[in-house]
Design an enzyme around this catalytic site. Structure first.
Site, PDB file in Angstrom:
ATOM      1  CB  CYS A 279      -0.909  -0.018   1.223  1.00 39.33           C
ATOM      2  SG  CYS A 279      -2.017   1.392   1.227  1.00 39.33           S
ATOM      3  N   GLY A 280       0.812   2.004  -1.086  1.00 36.65           N
ATOM      4  CA  GLY A 280       1.711   3.150  -1.241  1.00 36.65           C
ATOM      5  C   GLY A 280       1.338   4.315  -0.340  1.00 36.65           C
TER       6      GLY A 280
ATOM      7  CG  ASP B  60      -6.256   5.531  -2.928  1.00 38.38           C
ATOM      8  OD1 ASP B  60      -6.202   6.545  -2.203  1.00 38.38           O
ATOM      9  OD2 ASP B  60      -5.341   4.692  -3.021  1.00 38.38           O
TER      10      ASP B  60
ATOM     11  CB  CYS C 225      -3.760   4.543  -5.834  1.00 41.60           C
ATOM     12  SG  CYS C 225      -3.614   2.794  -5.416  1.00 41.60           S
ATOM     13  N   GLY C 226      -0.564   4.770  -4.405  1.00 46.70           N
ATOM     14  CA  GLY C 226       0.866   4.537  -4.662  1.00 46.70           C
ATOM     15  C   GLY C 226       1.117   3.322  -5.527  1.00 46.70           C
ATOM     16  CB  THR C 227       0.030  -0.217  -5.398  1.00 46.41           C
ATOM     17  OG1 THR C 227      -1.330   0.023  -4.997  1.00 46.41           O
ATOM     18  CG2 THR C 227       0.841  -0.597  -4.182  1.00 46.41           C
TER      19      THR C 227
ATOM     20  CG  HIS D  69      -6.419  -2.133  -6.285  1.00 41.14           C
ATOM     21  ND1 HIS D  69      -6.048  -3.305  -5.677  1.00 41.14           N
ATOM     22  CD2 HIS D  69      -6.383  -1.176  -5.325  1.00 41.14           C
ATOM     23  CE1 HIS D  69      -5.797  -3.069  -4.399  1.00 41.14           C
ATOM     24  NE2 HIS D  69      -5.998  -1.786  -4.156  1.00 41.14           N
TER      25      HIS D  69
HETATM   26  O1  PYC Z   1      -1.753   3.738  -2.165  1.00 41.11           O
HETATM   27  O2  PYC Z   1      -1.212   1.757  -2.896  1.00 41.11           O
HETATM   28  C1  PYC Z   1      -2.004   2.534  -2.386  1.00 41.11           C
HETATM   29  C2  PYC Z   1      -3.346   2.032  -1.994  1.00 41.11           C
HETATM   30  C3  PYC Z   1      -3.867   0.786  -2.201  1.00 41.11           C
HETATM   31  C4  PYC Z   1      -5.147   0.787  -1.663  1.00 41.11           C
HETATM   32  C5  PYC Z   1      -5.378   2.023  -1.129  1.00 41.11           C
HETATM   33  N1  PYC Z   1      -4.256   2.779  -1.341  1.00 41.11           N
END
Ligand code: PYC
Length: 323
Positions: free
Chosen positions: A94-95, A240, A244-246, A214
């Site tokens: 989770c980013g 999100d 979203c980092g990923t 996702h």
């Molecule tokens: O930021 O990777 C992310 C993330 C995944 C689900 C919610 N945020």
């Protein structure tokens, strides 16, 4: 799973990363058995799943909340091992949560500016706490798996999108015809639900049967410092609030594979709420190592009381669990 019969307290620090919440457990959680992080997650899921539901469901939490449980690391050089979870289960990487955990550790005085190592179930993640309190992290190796995959939907016609890994599996789509706007959440959500239901029904997946949990929709940005705006649908049906980092890692992997972004070049990814992540990458063989930068702020220090005499102490959910 045995539910606790005694009153318990969980100490958490809440933060938000570009609007997306992270609830980091810093005390009160039971010890987990297991020789590695995958076994520890299995122990958490089998024995203590009530921690996840109590913290991410109403009335003690809310369903957009992403939890982060900090555990002692295996590698003495790592600052912690972290398990991420949400309203329906456990996340690979989770980013935004990594940025939130970094801000939380800094708030607690446990880390200083510089580079630190976090252990996740998808691999080691190095993050840098910058002097101005922003955080960048080098994500796990990411890659585009398939390109231009058609998906039929009831209301939006046949859409096409790429499938990519950025620490979670994503279906990335730009030809949906919808405005990516906070005023258009219902349609964006419906589009993602319909994509997910076709993907699930037709068994469309990531490599080695990876579940695409996702969906990411793209459009032209509003911010001048962004190249793209996204709407990211997460496994529990929440969107999100951050870019979203990923998801940004998966996007950059697709751009890199298409030759549309070069190593070291910057990519500004705006979220549907208007927040921004800056991304870039370097090649590692035929995969990329994404670097994502964002900022997080602590919003609360809380003691969550688990009171077994409260019939709603373990939370209630309005969302369905994914397949
Ligand atoms: O930021 O990777 C992310 C993330 C995944 C689900 C919610 N945020």
């Amino acid at each position: 799973m045995a539910l606790p019969t005694d009153r318990l307290e969980l100490n958490v620090i809440d933060s938000h990363t570009g609007g997306e919440p992270t609830r980091t457990i810093i005390g009160g959680a039971p010890d987990l058995t297991g020789d590695n992080i995958a076994e520890q997650i299995e122990c958490l899921r089998a024995e203590y799943d009530w921690i996840r539901t109590a913290l991410t469901h109403e009335p003690r939490g809310y369903e957009a909340m992403v939890g982060a449980l900090l555990l002692g690391p295996e590698n003495p050089d790592a600052v912690a091992r972290v398990v991420y979870f949400n309203n329906v289960g456990y996340l690979g990487m989770c980013g935004h949560g990594t940025i939130g955990v970094a801000a939380t550790l800094s708030y607690l005085g446990k880390i200083s500016p510089g580079e630190h190592l976090l252990e996740t179930v998808t691999g080691d993640v190095y993050f840098t706490l910058h002097e101005d309190n922003r955080v960048s992290f080098r994500n796990v190796p990411s890659y585009r798996y398939k390109t231009a995959v058609p998906v039929q939907t009831k209301s939006f016609g046949t859409l096409t999108g790429d499938i990519a890994w950025g620490g979670n599996w994503f279906y990335l789509c730009a030809d949906h015809g919808l405005e990516i706007s906070i005023n258009n959440l219902d349609k964006l959500n419906r589009c993602c639900r319909e994509i997910r239901s076709t993907i699930d029904a037709e068994g469309i997946g990531g490599e080695n049967g990876g579940i695409i949990d996702h969906v990411e929709l793209f459009g032209p940005p509003r911010r001048e410092d962004a190249q793209s705006i996204n709407y990211v649908d997460c496994p529990g049906g929440e969107y999100d609030r951050s870019p979203c980092g990923t998801g940004t890692s998966a996007k950059i992997a697709c751009l890199a594979a298409a030759g549309k972004l070069q190593p070291g070049e910057s990519w500004g990814q705006e979220s549907v709420t208007g927040s921004l992540f800056e991304g870039s990458f370097e090649w590692q063989g035929d995969k990329i190592l994404p670097r994502i930068m964002g900022e997080a702020f602590v919003t609360a220090e809380t003691t969550v009381v688990i009171d077994p005499t409260d019939p709603l102490t373990f939370g209630f959910s309005q969302k369905q669990s994914p397949a």
